[in-house]
Design a protein around this motif. Sequence first.
Motif, PDB file in Angstrom:
ATOM      1  N   GLN A   1       0.753   9.053  -0.933  1.00  0.00           N
ATOM      2  CA  GLN A   1       0.570   9.895  -2.275  1.00  0.00           C
ATOM      3  C   GLN A   1       2.132  10.078  -2.989  1.00  0.00           C
TER       4      GLN A   1
ATOM      5  N   ARG B   1      -5.578   3.688  -1.534  1.00  0.00           N
ATOM      6  CA  ARG B   1      -5.903   4.576  -2.624  1.00  0.00           C
ATOM      7  C   ARG B   1      -4.921   4.088  -3.716  1.00  0.00           C
ATOM      8  N   GLN B   2      -3.795   3.456  -3.669  1.00  0.00           N
ATOM      9  CA  GLN B   2      -2.979   2.798  -4.773  1.00  0.00           C
ATOM     10  C   GLN B   2      -2.022   1.886  -3.716  1.00  0.00           C
ATOM     11  N   CYS B   3      -2.102   0.680  -4.789  1.00  0.00           N
ATOM     12  CA  CYS B   3      -1.051  -0.219  -4.290  1.00  0.00           C
ATOM     13  C   CYS B   3      -0.206  -0.991  -5.579  1.00  0.00           C
ATOM     14  N   GLU B   4       0.604  -1.891  -5.196  1.00  0.00           N
ATOM     15  CA  GLU B   4       1.487  -2.449  -5.944  1.00  0.00           C
ATOM     16  C   GLU B   4       1.237  -4.146  -5.408  1.00  0.00           C
TER      17      GLU B   4
ATOM     18  N   GLY C   1       4.051   7.677  -3.219  1.00  0.00           N
ATOM     19  CA  GLY C   1       4.698   6.416  -3.825  1.00  0.00           C
ATOM     20  C   GLY C   1       5.426   5.520  -2.863  1.00  0.00           C
TER      21      GLY C   1
ATOM     22  N   CYS D   1       0.806  -1.157   0.030  1.00  0.00           N
ATOM     23  CA  CYS D   1       0.004   0.144   0.065  1.00  0.00           C
ATOM     24  C   CYS D   1       0.828   1.401   0.068  1.00  0.00           C
TER      25      CYS D   1
ATOM     26  N   ARG E   1      -7.808  -5.520  -4.990  1.00  0.00           N
ATOM     27  CA  ARG E   1      -8.831  -4.431  -5.141  1.00  0.00           C
ATOM     28  C   ARG E   1      -9.856  -4.562  -4.043  1.00  0.00           C
TER      29      ARG E   1
ATOM     30  N   LYS F   1      -0.042  -2.581 -10.916  1.00  0.00           N
ATOM     31  CA  LYS F   1      -0.185  -1.353 -10.108  1.00  0.00           C
ATOM     32  C   LYS F   1      -1.678  -0.918 -10.058  1.00  0.00           C
ATOM     33  N   ILE F   2      -2.026  -0.744  -8.849  1.00  0.00           N
ATOM     34  CA  ILE F   2      -3.547  -0.432  -8.848  1.00  0.00           C
ATOM     35  C   ILE F   2      -3.691   0.991  -8.284  1.00  0.00           C
ATOM     36  N   THR F   3      -4.375   2.104  -9.082  1.00  0.00           N
ATOM     37  CA  THR F   3      -4.366   3.057  -8.506  1.00  0.00           C
ATOM     38  C   THR F   3      -5.806   3.618  -8.519  1.00  0.00           C
ATOM     39  N   ASP F   4      -6.846   2.832  -9.085  1.00  0.00           N
ATOM     40  CA  ASP F   4      -8.351   3.218  -9.335  1.00  0.00           C
ATOM     41  C   ASP F   4      -9.038   2.133  -8.490  1.00  0.00           C
TER      42      ASP F   4
END
Length: 85
Positions: free
Chosen positions: A35, A64-67, A37, A32, A58, A77-80
């Motif tokens: 902002q 908010r964003q993760c790898e 990164g 996780c 997901r 990479k998940i950002t949405d």
Amino acid sequence: MAAVDPCYWYLSQIGVEYRLGGEAMSEYRVYCLDQQGKSVEVQEIAASTDEEAIRQARALKGLRQCEVWRGHNLVAKITDFSLVS
């Protein structure tokens, strides 16, 4: 804290598959990110495919964003997360 089998730990670090109830599973890590990164939390998950690991990542709440990583390999990479119910 329970002792961790060094062999299992090593195999999970390099992304080797193992069998759980007859189904081949791989260890994944979900990092996780803040902002900027930078990694702020790590969660371990097991999945039979990369796609399943991405679905599980997901489904994690509050991200908010993760790898998603399998061993040393970046899977996604998940950002949405807006589409996650």
